[in-house]
Design a protein around this motif. Structure first.
Motif, mmCIF file in Angstrom:
data_model
loop_
_atom_site.group_PDB
_atom_site.id
_atom_site.type_symbol
_atom_site.label_atom_id
_atom_site.label_comp_id
_atom_site.label_asym_id
_atom_site.label_seq_id
_atom_site.Cartn_x
_atom_site.Cartn_y
_atom_site.Cartn_z
ATOM 1 N N ALA A 26 51.196 38.776 43.547
ATOM 2 C CA ALA A 26 50.605 39.523 42.432
ATOM 3 C C ALA A 26 49.855 38.619 41.464
ATOM 4 O O ALA A 26 48.754 38.957 41.028
ATOM 5 C CB ALA A 26 51.687 40.306 41.696
ATOM 6 N N ALA A 27 50.424 37.485 41.131
ATOM 7 C CA ALA A 27 49.771 36.598 40.157
ATOM 8 C C ALA A 27 48.458 36.046 40.703
ATOM 9 O O ALA A 27 47.448 36.010 39.992
ATOM 10 C CB ALA A 27 50.708 35.456 39.782
ATOM 11 N N SER A 28 48.452 35.637 41.963
ATOM 12 C CA SER A 28 47.208 35.093 42.524
ATOM 13 C C SER A 28 46.156 36.179 42.700
ATOM 14 O O SER A 28 44.970 35.935 42.478
ATOM 15 C CB SER A 28 47.487 34.378 43.849
ATOM 16 N N ARG A 29 46.575 37.384 43.068
ATOM 17 C CA ARG A 29 45.607 38.484 43.171
ATOM 18 C C ARG A 29 45.047 38.841 41.799
ATOM 19 O O ARG A 29 43.865 39.133 41.652
ATOM 20 C CB ARG A 29 46.255 39.706 43.822
ATOM 21 N N GLY A 30 45.893 38.817 40.782
ATOM 22 C CA GLY A 30 45.427 39.098 39.425
ATOM 23 C C GLY A 30 44.439 38.051 38.947
ATOM 24 O O GLY A 30 43.421 38.377 38.333
ATOM 25 N N ALA A 31 44.717 36.780 39.233
ATOM 26 C CA ALA A 31 43.804 35.707 38.831
ATOM 27 C C ALA A 31 42.468 35.839 39.552
ATOM 28 O O ALA A 31 41.401 35.681 38.945
ATOM 29 C CB ALA A 31 44.431 34.351 39.120
ATOM 30 N N ALA A 32 42.515 36.143 40.842
ATOM 31 C CA ALA A 32 41.277 36.304 41.604
ATOM 32 C C ALA A 32 40.462 37.487 41.088
ATOM 33 O O ALA A 32 39.232 37.409 40.996
ATOM 34 C CB ALA A 32 41.593 36.486 43.085
ATOM 35 N N SER A 33 41.142 38.572 40.728
ATOM 36 C CA SER A 33 40.403 39.737 40.221
ATOM 37 C C SER A 33 39.745 39.441 38.878
ATOM 38 O O SER A 33 38.678 39.965 38.589
ATOM 39 C CB SER A 33 41.312 40.955 40.122
ATOM 40 N N MET A 34 40.364 38.589 38.069
ATOM 41 C CA MET A 34 39.740 38.209 36.795
ATOM 42 C C MET A 34 38.442 37.441 37.040
ATOM 43 O O MET A 34 37.443 37.661 36.358
ATOM 44 C CB MET A 34 40.700 37.376 35.953
ATOM 45 N N VAL A 35 38.437 36.548 38.017
ATOM 46 C CA VAL A 35 37.228 35.788 38.344
ATOM 47 C C VAL A 35 36.148 36.722 38.867
ATOM 48 O O VAL A 35 34.993 36.646 38.439
ATOM 49 C CB VAL A 35 37.546 34.681 39.367
ATOM 50 N N VAL A 36 36.524 37.603 39.774
ATOM 51 C CA VAL A 36 35.549 38.546 40.330
ATOM 52 C C VAL A 36 34.982 39.432 39.225
ATOM 53 O O VAL A 36 33.764 39.647 39.154
ATOM 54 C CB VAL A 36 36.188 39.385 41.458
ATOM 55 N N ASN A 37 35.829 39.946 38.342
ATOM 56 C CA ASN A 37 35.342 40.786 37.238
ATOM 57 C C ASN A 37 34.418 40.016 36.313
ATOM 58 O O ASN A 37 33.424 40.555 35.822
ATOM 59 C CB ASN A 37 36.516 41.363 36.445
ATOM 60 N N HIS A 38 34.723 38.752 36.063
ATOM 61 C CA HIS A 38 33.871 37.924 35.214
ATOM 62 C C HIS A 38 32.484 37.745 35.848
ATOM 63 O O HIS A 38 31.468 37.833 35.163
ATOM 64 C CB HIS A 38 34.536 36.570 34.981
ATOM 65 N N ILE A 39 32.446 37.519 37.145
ATOM 66 C CA ILE A 39 31.169 37.357 37.846
ATOM 67 C C ILE A 39 30.393 38.669 37.879
ATOM 68 O O ILE A 39 29.178 38.688 37.701
ATOM 69 C CB ILE A 39 31.389 36.798 39.263
ATOM 70 N N ILE A 40 31.092 39.778 38.077
ATOM 71 C CA ILE A 40 30.424 41.080 38.078
ATOM 72 C C ILE A 40 29.857 41.385 36.696
ATOM 73 O O ILE A 40 28.742 41.903 36.573
ATOM 74 C CB ILE A 40 31.388 42.188 38.543
ATOM 75 N N ASP A 41 30.595 41.047 35.644
ATOM 76 C CA ASP A 41 30.114 41.292 34.279
ATOM 77 C C ASP A 41 28.870 40.468 33.949
ATOM 78 O O ASP A 41 27.965 40.952 33.276
ATOM 79 C CB ASP A 41 31.209 40.968 33.257
ATOM 80 N N ASP A 42 28.833 39.214 34.418
ATOM 81 C CA ASP A 42 27.697 38.346 34.120
ATOM 82 C C ASP A 42 27.440 37.422 35.309
ATOM 83 O O ASP A 42 27.986 36.318 35.373
ATOM 84 C CB ASP A 42 27.966 37.524 32.857
ATOM 85 N N PRO A 43 26.639 37.862 36.276
ATOM 86 C CA PRO A 43 26.393 37.058 37.481
ATOM 87 C C PRO A 43 25.734 35.707 37.214
ATOM 88 O O PRO A 43 25.809 34.809 38.041
ATOM 89 C CB PRO A 43 25.477 37.938 38.326
ATOM 90 N N THR A 44 25.109 35.550 36.077
ATOM 91 C CA THR A 44 24.453 34.271 35.800
ATOM 92 C C THR A 44 25.446 33.148 35.530
ATOM 93 O O THR A 44 25.066 31.981 35.541
ATOM 94 C CB THR A 44 23.492 34.397 34.602
ATOM 95 N N THR A 45 26.710 33.471 35.302
ATOM 96 C CA THR A 45 27.696 32.424 35.014
ATOM 97 C C THR A 45 27.951 31.533 36.219
ATOM 98 O O THR A 45 28.312 30.375 36.055
ATOM 99 C CB THR A 45 29.030 33.018 34.542
ATOM 100 N N ILE A 46 27.747 32.034 37.426
ATOM 101 C CA ILE A 46 27.973 31.176 38.592
ATOM 102 C C ILE A 46 26.842 30.162 38.743
ATOM 103 O O ILE A 46 27.022 29.120 39.345
ATOM 104 C CB ILE A 46 28.154 31.968 39.903
ATOM 105 N N MET A 47 25.691 30.449 38.158
ATOM 106 C CA MET A 47 24.582 29.506 38.246
ATOM 107 C C MET A 47 24.869 28.248 37.431
ATOM 108 O O MET A 47 24.381 27.177 37.745
ATOM 109 C CB MET A 47 23.284 30.158 37.761
ATOM 110 N N ASP A 48 25.658 28.379 36.367
ATOM 111 C CA ASP A 48 25.979 27.226 35.533
ATOM 112 C C ASP A 48 26.848 26.211 36.272
ATOM 113 O O ASP A 48 26.828 25.035 35.956
ATOM 114 C CB ASP A 48 26.700 27.670 34.261
ATOM 115 N N SER A 49 27.610 26.651 37.249
ATOM 116 C CA SER A 49 28.522 25.742 37.936
ATOM 117 C C SER A 49 27.930 25.151 39.214
ATOM 118 O O SER A 49 28.525 24.268 39.813
ATOM 119 C CB SER A 49 29.826 26.463 38.264
#
Length: 102
Positions: free
Chosen positions: A72-95
Motif C-alpha cells: 500500500a505505501a509503495s503504491r501510494g507513493a507511486a500514485s503521488m508521482v503519477v498525479n504530480h506528472i499528470i497535473d504538470d507534465p513539464t516537471t519531468i523536463m526539469d529532471s
C-alpha cells in the motif's frame, strides 16, 4: 505469546488514544504486520483506546485493519508521482539531462 500480543495491543491503544485526543479521527487504520495480527491485537487496542480517550466525540474512534496489504505505501507513493506528472507534465523536463553546448 498471546500475552505479548495483548501487550502490543495495549501499547497500540495508548498511541491511538493520543492520536484520538489530538485529532479526533473516526477510525485508525492499522496496516502491515499489525493488520495480519488484527484479530488478536485490536480488541486490546480498542479497550485501551476507550479507557484513555478524554473527549466524548473521540470515544467514537475505532481501530480497523487495512486490507490493502504490504504494498500500500509503495503504491501510494507511486500514485503521488503519477498525479504530480499528470497535473504538470513539464516537471519531468526539469529532471532530464540537457545537452551541453560545445
Amino acid at each position: 505469546m498471546m500475552q505479548a500480543v495483548a501487550q502490543v495491543g495495549q501499547w497500540l491503544g495508548l498511541g491511538g488514544s493520543i492520536v484520538a485526543n489530538l485529532f479526533n479521527p473516526r477510525l485508525i487504520a492499522i496496516g502491515g504486520y499489525f493488520a495480519s495480527l488484527a484479530e488478536w491485537l485490536l480488541p486490546h487496542a480498542q479497550d485501551q483506546l476507550q479507557r484513555l480517550v478524554v473527549a466524548a466525540p473521540a470515544a467514537q474512534c475505532r481501530f480497523v485493519a487495512s486490507t490493502l496489504g504490504f504494498g500500500a505505501a509503495s503504491r501510494g507513493a507511486a500514485s503521488m508521482v503519477v498525479n504530480h506528472i499528470i497535473d504538470d507534465p513539464t516537471t519531468i523536463m526539469d529532471s532530464l539531462p540537457r545537452p551541453t553546448a560545445y
